[in-house]
Design an enzyme around this catalytic site. Structure first.
Site, mmCIF file in Angstrom:
data_model
loop_
_atom_site.group_PDB
_atom_site.id
_atom_site.type_symbol
_atom_site.label_atom_id
_atom_site.label_comp_id
_atom_site.label_asym_id
_atom_site.label_seq_id
_atom_site.Cartn_x
_atom_site.Cartn_y
_atom_site.Cartn_z
ATOM 1 N N ASN A 112 0.794 -1.232 0.000
ATOM 2 C CA ASN A 112 0.000 0.000 0.000
ATOM 3 C C ASN A 112 0.827 1.283 0.000
ATOM 4 O O ASN A 112 0.382 2.309 -0.500
ATOM 5 C CB ASN A 112 -1.003 -0.002 1.161
ATOM 6 C CG ASN A 112 -0.363 -0.160 2.509
ATOM 7 O OD1 ASN A 112 0.738 -0.695 2.641
ATOM 8 N ND2 ASN A 112 -1.041 0.301 3.539
ATOM 9 N N PRO A 120 9.985 -6.602 -0.962
ATOM 10 C CA PRO A 120 8.734 -5.869 -1.132
ATOM 11 C C PRO A 120 7.597 -6.803 -1.507
ATOM 12 O O PRO A 120 7.805 -7.962 -1.865
ATOM 13 C CB PRO A 120 9.054 -4.918 -2.284
ATOM 14 C CG PRO A 120 10.046 -5.685 -3.113
ATOM 15 C CD PRO A 120 10.874 -6.478 -2.123
ATOM 16 N N LEU A 140 1.711 -4.005 12.480
ATOM 17 C CA LEU A 140 0.672 -4.919 12.024
ATOM 18 C C LEU A 140 -0.652 -4.187 11.745
ATOM 19 O O LEU A 140 -0.649 -3.021 11.399
ATOM 20 C CB LEU A 140 0.514 -6.035 13.052
ATOM 21 C CG LEU A 140 1.827 -6.764 13.418
ATOM 22 C CD1 LEU A 140 1.589 -7.819 14.487
ATOM 23 C CD2 LEU A 140 2.469 -7.377 12.185
ATOM 24 N N GLU A 142 8.675 2.622 14.610
ATOM 25 C CA GLU A 142 9.436 3.098 13.466
ATOM 26 C C GLU A 142 9.358 4.614 13.440
ATOM 27 O O GLU A 142 8.406 5.208 13.933
ATOM 28 C CB GLU A 142 8.880 2.519 12.163
ATOM 29 C CG GLU A 142 9.033 1.012 12.064
ATOM 30 C CD GLU A 142 8.573 0.449 10.739
ATOM 31 O OE1 GLU A 142 9.305 -0.383 10.189
ATOM 32 O OE2 GLU A 142 7.484 0.837 10.267
#
Length: 488
Positions: free
Chosen positions: A162, A186, A262, A469
């Protein structure tokens, strides 16, 4: 600029990025995975289908490069990341077209993604030279405590379809800044952007083997083989909670450090005292950025009784006015979904809610092809036990639920196994903060429809993941503290 002229620019040409796996700084020929344009279902290119042997060759290349990259001064690593940022900015329009072609998202969304993705390289170019240590006295007085940080080691990075650029840079940036070498896998639906990024990285001066990219139709065996290799010490994964659980179990066999971003099921809370227009503006961003195909997308709209009807009417009007079409077509605001399977899932969730008593105010049925289209949809009076209240929709559907009290809103917001993001709209900041404190989520946006920022920690709680992140904390995921007990 026409689409043809955009494609004339090299980085927008899908065929440029289908020349092979990128291992050790070289391109290794192969084919086997078709890449389709979801707006037309036409084939854009074919990329290599990596085997287990290819994956282990990538680990070999990462190992060969590891010592040199680890010893590279932080300033030098920073300059390479900064050049990579500059090259992404220089090629921003070409990359946006490429993303739009293979992912389907509207060009406006693709341009936004490229700008966001590039910022991770600039941010971590700055963080590479700011890795801190620690020095203090032991409480016992027996010695001094010195804490340094080492690169964690070879890192396997797995990214979804996405946000094919941003999810890669959000992992590559901190890994390289920390001194780690990486293998990027990827999603097979959108691999071209990853290979384009590898080309730009090489141009920026990333040494051979520091960044490797491979695509595969056998992600289970290929990733498991890398995780079983004792040289691999880190897994950073963005994807579904189900796959995340499987990878955690596999990584446990060799005690590989894991960062997991997630699934999500973000609640969007609108209180009676909210600014209605501001809430509607935020709702359109939180729901429709990337056509709803985002883990942070507002998945459940909880609107207080006093403002509920006006909110539904306003949201319906705005959603109905959006232009649906191919992402590269001028004026498109909502592109296709990624696959036919995605459309089928969205339609199932809407039909199930309607069967339970919900009412569709706009949209509500798949659009005819070619391409995988579902229209912007608003659905009200959705039962609390509807499947879409508990499952990620991942599409342009806004289900609206009514609530009465703050306590009820918090209860409804937390009625999910996920805890990634949440949105709160209220003119009373004290109330918004109090409600936000009560919501079990890693990120809360107050009177904003967009929360993602390279300078902020991104991640969730409960079944939405482990670790963070972005921000200052993101680089720590790729570092190991090392303690020295020192006597002078």
């Amino acid at each position: 600029m026409t689409l043809d002229s955009r494609l004339a620019a090299s980085y927008a040409d899908p065929s440029l990025h289908a020349h092979g796996l990128f291992i050790g700084g070289d391109w290794h020929a192969g084919d086997g995975i078709p890449v389709l344009n979801p707006a037309t279902t036409e084939r854009l290119a074919e990329v290599p289908d990596a085997s287990v042997r290819d994956a282990l060759r990538a680990v070999d290349a990462a190992e060969v490069a590891a010592a040199g990259w680890r010893a590279t001064p932080p300033r030098q690593r920073a300059e390479i990341l900064r050049r990579w940022f500059g090259l992404m900015t220089d090629h921003a329009e070409e990359l946006a077209v490429l993303i739009s072609l293979e992912n389907g998202k509207a060009l406006a969304d693709a341009r936004g993604e490229v700008a966001y993705a590039a910022e991770f390289f600039r941010w971590y170019a700055e963080e590479a030279v700011r890795i801190s240590g620690e020095f203090r006295h032991a409480p016992s007085g027996a010695n001094h405590i010195l804490v340094d940080h080492d690169p964690i080691g070879i890192s396997v990075l797995i990214t979804p379809w996405n946000f094919p650029a941003a999810m890669a840079t959000r992992k590559i940036g901190p890994a390289l800044a920390a001194g780690c070498t990486v293998i990027l896998k990827p999603a097979s639906e959108t691999p071209l952007t990853a290979y384009a990024m590898a080309r730009l990285g090489a141009e920026a001066g990333v040494p051979p083997g520091v960044v490797n990219v491979l695509t595969t139709s056998q992600p289970g065996p290929v990733v498991n083989a890398m995780l079983a290799d004792p040289r691999v010490r880190k897994l950073s994964f963005t994807g579904s909670t189900g796959v995340g659980r499987t990878l955690l179990a596999e990584a446990a066999k060799t005690v590989v450090s894991c960062s997991m971003e997630l699934g999500g099921n973000a609640p969007f809370l609108v209180f009676d005292d909210a600014d209605l227009n501001a809430a509607l503006d935020g709702a359109m961003i939180a729901k429709m950025r990337n056509a709803g195909e985002a883990c942070t997308a507002a998945n459940r709209f909880y609107v207080q009784a006093g403002i509920h009807d006006a909110f539904v009417a306003g949201l319906t009007q705005r959603m109905a006015a959006l232009k649906v079409g191919p992402g590269t077509q001028a004026g498109t605001q909502v592109g296709p979904m990624i696959t036919a399977k995605a459309v089928t899932k969205i339609d199932r969730l809407v039909r199930q809610a309607v069967a339970g008593g919900a009412h569709v105010t706009t949209g509500g049925a798949p659009l005819s092809g070619p391409g995988y289209y579902y229209p912007p949809t608003v659905i009200e009076n959705v039962p609390e036990d509807a499947e879409m209240a508990h499952e990620e929709i991942f599409g342009p559907v806004a289900p609206v639920y009514r609530f009465e009290t703050d306590a009820q809103a918090i209860r409804l917001a937390n009625a999910t196994e996920y805890g990634l993001a949440a949105y709160v709209y209220s003119r009373d900041l004290s109330r918004a903060l109090r409600v936000g404190k009560g919501i079990e989520a890693g990120m809360i946006a107050i009177n904003r429809g967009l929360m993602s920022d390279p300078a902020a920690p991104f991640g969730g709680v409960k079944q939405s993941g482990l670790g963070r992140e972005g921000g200052v904390t993101g680089i720590m995921e790729f570092l190991e503290p090392k303690y020295f007990a020192v006597n002078f």
